[in-house]
Design an enzyme around this catalytic site. Sequence first.
Site, PDB file in Angstrom:
ATOM      1  N   LYS A 181      26.822  63.342  74.845  1.00 24.26           N
ATOM      2  CA  LYS A 181      26.856  61.899  74.589  1.00 24.26           C
ATOM      3  C   LYS A 181      26.786  61.130  75.905  1.00 24.26           C
ATOM      4  O   LYS A 181      26.027  60.197  76.059  1.00 24.26           O
ATOM      5  CB  LYS A 181      28.128  61.544  73.808  1.00 24.26           C
ATOM      6  CG  LYS A 181      28.217  60.071  73.464  1.00 24.26           C
ATOM      7  CD  LYS A 181      29.382  59.754  72.552  1.00 24.26           C
ATOM      8  CE  LYS A 181      29.415  58.230  72.346  1.00 24.26           C
ATOM      9  NZ  LYS A 181      30.524  57.796  71.518  1.00 24.26           N
TER      10      LYS A 181
ATOM     11  N   GLU B 219      30.573  70.864  82.303  1.00 24.24           N
ATOM     12  CA  GLU B 219      30.184  72.160  81.726  1.00 24.24           C
ATOM     13  C   GLU B 219      28.721  72.120  81.298  1.00 24.24           C
ATOM     14  O   GLU B 219      27.927  73.032  81.582  1.00 24.24           O
ATOM     15  CB  GLU B 219      31.049  72.493  80.488  1.00 24.24           C
ATOM     16  CG  GLU B 219      32.515  72.738  80.794  1.00 24.24           C
ATOM     17  CD  GLU B 219      33.366  71.495  80.627  1.00 24.24           C
ATOM     18  OE1 GLU B 219      32.865  70.378  80.877  1.00 24.24           O
ATOM     19  OE2 GLU B 219      34.547  71.647  80.247  1.00 24.24           O
TER      20      GLU B 219
ATOM     21  N   GLY C 153      31.606  61.670  69.500  1.00 23.01           N
ATOM     22  CA  GLY C 153      31.160  63.043  69.719  1.00 23.01           C
ATOM     23  C   GLY C 153      31.468  63.968  68.552  1.00 23.01           C
ATOM     24  O   GLY C 153      30.600  64.691  68.058  1.00 23.01           O
ATOM     25  N   ARG C 154      32.712  63.937  68.064  1.00 20.10           N
ATOM     26  CA  ARG C 154      33.089  64.886  67.001  1.00 20.10           C
ATOM     27  C   ARG C 154      32.597  64.437  65.627  1.00 20.10           C
ATOM     28  O   ARG C 154      32.876  65.096  64.623  1.00 20.10           O
ATOM     29  CB  ARG C 154      34.609  65.111  67.011  1.00 20.10           C
ATOM     30  CG  ARG C 154      35.445  63.844  66.959  1.00 20.10           C
ATOM     31  CD  ARG C 154      36.908  64.124  67.306  1.00 20.10           C
ATOM     32  NE  ARG C 154      37.687  62.889  67.424  1.00 20.10           N
ATOM     33  CZ  ARG C 154      37.752  62.148  68.517  1.00 20.10           C
ATOM     34  NH1 ARG C 154      37.062  62.500  69.592  1.00 20.10           N
ATOM     35  NH2 ARG C 154      38.480  61.049  68.556  1.00 20.10           N
TER      36      ARG C 154
ATOM     37  N   GLU D 272      41.691  66.293  67.945  1.00 13.65           N
ATOM     38  CA  GLU D 272      41.250  65.306  68.934  1.00 13.65           C
ATOM     39  C   GLU D 272      41.315  63.902  68.331  1.00 13.65           C
ATOM     40  O   GLU D 272      41.554  62.927  69.043  1.00 13.65           O
ATOM     41  CB  GLU D 272      39.824  65.621  69.423  1.00 13.65           C
ATOM     42  CG  GLU D 272      39.435  64.825  70.650  1.00 13.65           C
ATOM     43  CD  GLU D 272      38.198  65.373  71.366  1.00 13.65           C
ATOM     44  OE1 GLU D 272      38.328  66.214  72.266  1.00 13.65           O
ATOM     45  OE2 GLU D 272      37.088  64.944  71.019  1.00 13.65           O
TER      46      GLU D 272
ATOM     47  N   HIS E  86      44.765  90.398  56.842  1.00 16.52           N
ATOM     48  CA  HIS E  86      45.276  91.622  57.477  1.00 16.52           C
ATOM     49  C   HIS E  86      45.843  91.329  58.858  1.00 16.52           C
ATOM     50  O   HIS E  86      46.075  92.239  59.639  1.00 16.52           O
ATOM     51  CB  HIS E  86      44.158  92.665  57.557  1.00 16.52           C
ATOM     52  CG  HIS E  86      43.676  93.062  56.201  1.00 16.52           C
ATOM     53  ND1 HIS E  86      44.249  94.066  55.463  1.00 16.52           N
ATOM     54  CD2 HIS E  86      42.694  92.551  55.417  1.00 16.52           C
ATOM     55  CE1 HIS E  86      43.642  94.174  54.291  1.00 16.52           C
ATOM     56  NE2 HIS E  86      42.695  93.252  54.244  1.00 16.52           N
TER      57      HIS E  86
ATOM     58  N   LYS F  47      40.576  66.802  83.147  1.00 17.75           N
ATOM     59  CA  LYS F  47      39.225  66.783  83.735  1.00 17.75           C
ATOM     60  C   LYS F  47      39.285  66.238  85.157  1.00 17.75           C
ATOM     61  O   LYS F  47      38.641  66.770  86.067  1.00 17.75           O
ATOM     62  CB  LYS F  47      38.307  65.859  82.922  1.00 17.75           C
ATOM     63  CG  LYS F  47      37.843  66.401  81.598  1.00 17.75           C
ATOM     64  CD  LYS F  47      36.827  65.428  80.999  1.00 17.75           C
ATOM     65  CE  LYS F  47      36.591  65.674  79.526  1.00 17.75           C
ATOM     66  NZ  LYS F  47      35.761  64.673  78.884  1.00 17.75           N
TER      67      LYS F  47
HETATM   68  O1  F6P Z   1      36.484  66.316  76.348  1.00 15.79           O
HETATM   69  C1  F6P Z   1      36.378  65.661  75.146  1.00 15.79           C
HETATM   70  C2  F6P Z   1      34.981  65.190  74.848  1.00 15.79           C
HETATM   71  O2  F6P Z   1      34.803  63.912  75.329  1.00 15.79           O
HETATM   72  C3  F6P Z   1      34.728  65.270  73.362  1.00 15.79           C
HETATM   73  O3  F6P Z   1      35.241  64.206  72.674  1.00 15.79           O
HETATM   74  C4  F6P Z   1      33.260  65.408  73.329  1.00 15.79           C
HETATM   75  O4  F6P Z   1      32.812  65.862  72.084  1.00 15.79           O
HETATM   76  C5  F6P Z   1      33.041  66.386  74.445  1.00 15.79           C
HETATM   77  O5  F6P Z   1      33.983  66.006  75.436  1.00 15.79           O
HETATM   78  C6  F6P Z   1      31.662  66.419  75.028  1.00 15.79           C
HETATM   79  O6  F6P Z   1      31.296  65.185  75.575  1.00 15.79           O
HETATM   80  P1  F6P Z   1      29.783  64.845  75.851  1.00 15.79           P
HETATM   81  O7  F6P Z   1      29.066  64.879  74.547  1.00 15.79           O
HETATM   82  O8  F6P Z   1      29.775  63.477  76.461  1.00 15.79           O
HETATM   83  O9  F6P Z   1      29.234  65.873  76.798  1.00 15.79           O
END
Ligand code: F6P
Length: 531
Positions: free
Chosen positions: A217, A223, A276-277, A362, A393, A503
């Site tokens: 987003k 990452e 995002g979610r 979240e 199990h 972060k």
């Molecule tokens: O760390 C939380 C977050 O902001 C989530 O809410 C989001 O889905 C994820 O990181 C990834 O963010 P982005 O889509 O901006 O890379």
Amino acid sequence: MDDGAMLGACHSRTERQAMADRQAADRSWSTLNALEHPRLSDLFAADPERLAKLSTRLELGEGGVLFDWSKTHLDDPHLDEFEALAEAMDFAGARAALLGGGVVNVSEGRAAEHTAQRGTGSEEAVALAQVLHARMAGLVDAIHKGVFGEIRHLIHIGIGGSALGPALAVGALARPNGSLGGAMVDVHVVSNIDGCALEAAFAGCDPQATMLAVASKTFTTIETMTNAASALAWLESAGVADPFGRVVALTASPEKAVEWGVDETRVLPFPESVGGRYSLWSSIGFPVALALGWPDFAEMLGGAATMDRHFATAEGRDNLPLRAAFADLLYSRLRHCQTRAVFAYDERLTLLPSYLQQLEMESNGKSATLSGNPVDGPTAPVTWGGVGTDAQHAVFQLLHQGTSLVPVEFVAAVVPGDDLDEAHHRILLANCFAQGAALMQGRCSDDAARTYPGDRPSETVLIDELSPASFGALIAFYEHRTFANAVLMGINPFDQFGVELGKQIAGQMEQGGAIFDPSTQALLLAAGIGS
Ligand code: F6P
């Protein structure tokens, strides 16, 4: 401003009305706290209509989904009072604000317009979603038609909401040998910064036939950007002439994607107002459309839209997400359950608990109300779970005989996803239903070690057939349930400031020079990180 007034500001209520509603909400909580908790078996015995009242099918055109909440402790007194609470918290106003594009994310001053992606929202948001979907459909079609050469693999790079939804949907709907047929493109979702994740994807892909989707987003997430750079380097080292020509960007920050090097024609934007979610329905769902084809992606949106219509129009306990939220709050706030468990009795939904962890924790793992006051009770429980029958199990011992009360949710499908002997699916479903029955009925014994207390609640979502439409409806159900919980607790489910501090500190460590506590310093030293 108090919480009621803050809700009032969002949903056009007067401050006085909001204050009165706040007091009514407090009264509802007092009443709820004073209610008795009859045993589940007594609730069934006392009310022959119980199953009919609490077990409801949502029809989806072809097939449907059964939501059975009868094995929870919801009874008429609880339902009456939870409905009064919903009224006091102006659930109807909050729902109208959500579905109409109002500013429901008050801390960030914006709307939460994921439902516009499936046709419910402000006129502008729905129109924009249609334009962006058309653009996405065009690119999917071009890839399927071979405009980028023979593309057999997609490495989808994203994290959190930019990865979990696509991974869940592709896993659920695009089985290599499933009854729905094979995927048109083989999708590998990579989220972890741990290079092992990306290397595993590389091992399964032919670089000459691979495209990359970079899903973020913000288009800044460390990452994702690190993984994306390494994936480009992999393509280049494998002799792909124009690695950037293989990249599709899925983002609410299109200018950043272009700046990073993606050609504008392969940037698929989505609006900032889609969280995002909650973003599976937007261009973040690109891998789903690429794997299944556009008609199936559209069906997934259609299934979610059916749930949206139900959520928009059903009232009180008849509203499935709201009814589920009543049960959630009964266990978290009245019975002090700190966790809730979800077990998918369907291998295709293995990632459902992980997806729900992000959606629920979240969204509703908050300590402050909409107006910034401390919350007056627990918020989201810890969501955890697994896949049946494996989990039986491993963790069901605690669920049956442990000292923690854990509300359990079962998700299963009547039609099997496999083509093997039907005994597989029959045994799978029998085990699923047996767990719910056993949790409720318990067993007496002279031997304490062999005694099951019973009266342990479960909810069952039984899908006729796991299809794009039923999957869409299922996920929309969870989204609305999460929202309904938030409204009843007076919190904002659409921000996530709690993820920021870690972060920032990781960034400081990367740069070096900062001093931390002695334990952290020693760990950095042991790992040779920083100066
Ligand atoms: O760390 C939380 C977050 O902001 C989530 O809410 C989001 O889905 C994820 O990181 C990834 O963010 P982005 O889509 O901006 O890379």
